[in-house]
Design a protein around this motif. Sequence first.
Motif, PDB file in Angstrom:
ATOM      1  N   LEU A  20       0.818  -1.212   0.000  1.00  0.00           N
ATOM      2  CA  LEU A  20       0.000   0.000   0.000  1.00  0.00           C
ATOM      3  C   LEU A  20       0.851   1.261   0.000  1.00  0.00           C
ATOM      4  O   LEU A  20       0.559   2.220  -0.715  1.00  0.00           O
ATOM      5  CB  LEU A  20      -0.936  -0.004   1.207  1.00  0.00           C
ATOM      6  CG  LEU A  20      -1.946   1.144   1.266  1.00  0.00           C
ATOM      7  CD1 LEU A  20      -2.838   1.147   0.038  1.00  0.00           C
ATOM      8  CD2 LEU A  20      -2.796   1.021   2.526  1.00  0.00           C
ATOM      9  N   GLY A  21       1.929   1.257   0.790  1.00  0.00           N
ATOM     10  CA  GLY A  21       2.775   2.437   0.860  1.00  0.00           C
ATOM     11  C   GLY A  21       3.357   2.798  -0.492  1.00  0.00           C
ATOM     12  O   GLY A  21       3.363   3.967  -0.896  1.00  0.00           O
ATOM     13  N   GLY A  22       3.837   1.780  -1.215  1.00  0.00           N
ATOM     14  CA  GLY A  22       4.398   2.024  -2.534  1.00  0.00           C
ATOM     15  C   GLY A  22       3.358   2.502  -3.526  1.00  0.00           C
ATOM     16  O   GLY A  22       3.618   3.397  -4.342  1.00  0.00           O
ATOM     17  N   LEU A  23       2.163   1.919  -3.465  1.00  0.00           N
ATOM     18  CA  LEU A  23       1.093   2.306  -4.387  1.00  0.00           C
ATOM     19  C   LEU A  23       0.637   3.735  -4.126  1.00  0.00           C
ATOM     20  O   LEU A  23       0.424   4.517  -5.054  1.00  0.00           O
ATOM     21  CB  LEU A  23      -0.085   1.346  -4.254  1.00  0.00           C
ATOM     22  CG  LEU A  23       0.148  -0.084  -4.762  1.00  0.00           C
ATOM     23  CD1 LEU A  23      -1.038  -0.981  -4.410  1.00  0.00           C
ATOM     24  CD2 LEU A  23       0.348  -0.089  -6.277  1.00  0.00           C
ATOM     25  N   LEU A  24       0.479   4.088  -2.853  1.00  0.00           N
ATOM     26  CA  LEU A  24       0.046   5.441  -2.506  1.00  0.00           C
ATOM     27  C   LEU A  24       1.126   6.465  -2.844  1.00  0.00           C
ATOM     28  O   LEU A  24       0.841   7.547  -3.345  1.00  0.00           O
ATOM     29  CB  LEU A  24      -0.301   5.527  -1.012  1.00  0.00           C
ATOM     30  CG  LEU A  24      -1.616   4.864  -0.586  1.00  0.00           C
ATOM     31  CD1 LEU A  24      -1.717   4.820   0.927  1.00  0.00           C
ATOM     32  CD2 LEU A  24      -2.814   5.598  -1.175  1.00  0.00           C
ATOM     33  N   GLY A  25       2.374   6.102  -2.571  1.00  0.00           N
ATOM     34  CA  GLY A  25       3.464   7.030  -2.830  1.00  0.00           C
ATOM     35  C   GLY A  25       3.713   7.261  -4.302  1.00  0.00           C
ATOM     36  O   GLY A  25       4.118   8.353  -4.715  1.00  0.00           O
ATOM     37  N   GLY A  26       3.458   6.239  -5.099  1.00  0.00           N
ATOM     38  CA  GLY A  26       3.732   6.355  -6.530  1.00  0.00           C
ATOM     39  C   GLY A  26       2.511   6.571  -7.394  1.00  0.00           C
ATOM     40  O   GLY A  26       2.585   6.494  -8.624  1.00  0.00           O
ATOM     41  N   GLY A  27       1.379   6.857  -6.766  1.00  0.00           N
ATOM     42  CA  GLY A  27       0.154   7.066  -7.544  1.00  0.00           C
ATOM     43  C   GLY A  27      -0.342   5.812  -8.224  1.00  0.00           C
ATOM     44  O   GLY A  27      -0.978   5.878  -9.287  1.00  0.00           O
ATOM     45  N   GLY A  28      -0.050   4.656  -7.612  1.00  0.00           N
ATOM     46  CA  GLY A  28      -0.386   3.389  -8.249  1.00  0.00           C
ATOM     47  C   GLY A  28      -1.763   2.848  -7.933  1.00  0.00           C
ATOM     48  O   GLY A  28      -2.126   1.752  -8.393  1.00  0.00           O
ATOM     49  N   ILE A  29      -2.548   3.547  -7.132  1.00  0.00           N
ATOM     50  CA  ILE A  29      -3.910   3.095  -6.849  1.00  0.00           C
ATOM     51  C   ILE A  29      -4.751   3.255  -8.125  1.00  0.00           C
ATOM     52  O   ILE A  29      -4.733   4.308  -8.766  1.00  0.00           O
ATOM     53  CB  ILE A  29      -4.545   3.909  -5.703  1.00  0.00           C
ATOM     54  CG1 ILE A  29      -3.776   3.691  -4.401  1.00  0.00           C
ATOM     55  CG2 ILE A  29      -6.016   3.531  -5.513  1.00  0.00           C
ATOM     56  CD1 ILE A  29      -3.884   2.314  -3.827  1.00  0.00           C
ATOM     57  N   ASP A  30      -5.456   2.206  -8.493  1.00  0.00           N
ATOM     58  CA  ASP A  30      -6.271   2.216  -9.712  1.00  0.00           C
ATOM     59  C   ASP A  30      -7.558   2.997  -9.473  1.00  0.00           C
ATOM     60  O   ASP A  30      -8.556   2.443  -9.026  1.00  0.00           O
ATOM     61  CB  ASP A  30      -6.581   0.778 -10.132  1.00  0.00           C
ATOM     62  CG  ASP A  30      -7.233   0.695 -11.513  1.00  0.00           C
ATOM     63  OD1 ASP A  30      -7.665   1.748 -12.032  1.00  0.00           O
ATOM     64  OD2 ASP A  30      -7.306  -0.418 -12.049  1.00  0.00           O
ATOM     65  N   THR A  31      -7.529   4.307  -9.771  1.00  0.00           N
ATOM     66  CA  THR A  31      -8.711   5.136  -9.530  1.00  0.00           C
ATOM     67  C   THR A  31      -9.838   4.841 -10.513  1.00  0.00           C
ATOM     68  O   THR A  31     -11.004   5.088 -10.206  1.00  0.00           O
ATOM     69  CB  THR A  31      -8.345   6.628  -9.593  1.00  0.00           C
ATOM     70  OG1 THR A  31      -7.690   6.913 -10.841  1.00  0.00           O
ATOM     71  CG2 THR A  31      -7.411   7.008  -8.453  1.00  0.00           C
TER      72      THR A  31
END
Length: 210
Positions: A76-87
């Motif tokens: 989660l930290g990496g996804l949030l930090g890198g904008g990797g959450i699939d909006t």
Amino acid sequence: MAGILDLINSDLGKQIIGGISNQVGTTEGETSSVLTSALPSLVNAMQNNTSTESGAGGLLGALLDGKHDGSLLDNLGGLLGGGGIDTEDGGKILGHVLGGNQANIESGLSQSTGVSSDKIGMILKMAAPILMAFLANKARTNNVQNGTDLGGLLGGLLGGGQEQPSSTGGSILTSVLDQDGDGQLGVGDAVAAATKKGGLGGLLGRLFGK
């Protein structure tokens, strides 16, 4: 069972709030306020959807057999930090859960939190996949097998367990959150509650001593 609002106050919740705030451009206080009202609204809407066989089956399938298997939380930290959450996926989740009430929910949250509707939309699109991953882990931990189990899980997250009857014959939760007085908890009630001072999260917090 810990309630959904406990997620906001956990270490994971702080990570979610910080990451979303950085991506959306809101303060952590604003993001926390939005999520405190929005997450119970989303869980309540999901619980309403489990009242039909098709709704329960669709949500159960998404949690147990679909892409929302909980693995998102592992990085989660990496996804949030890198904008990797699939909006885009988040938008689809919101569409399934809220249907035509999504704009009303966002407007109500904007009124109660002071955060603009466009930023609330972004926050919800990021939070929805995270919520699904969280629920998928809960479903597996609690060995959820059917719609009844799923409804109980979602109800427990809203109320910390089985709802206790009130003196009027309904549940305490329903009597507090039934904004339109029809005896049923619906998305419209969540909208009405969210527009009140403190939002739906505030009502739930007072009800359960959070």
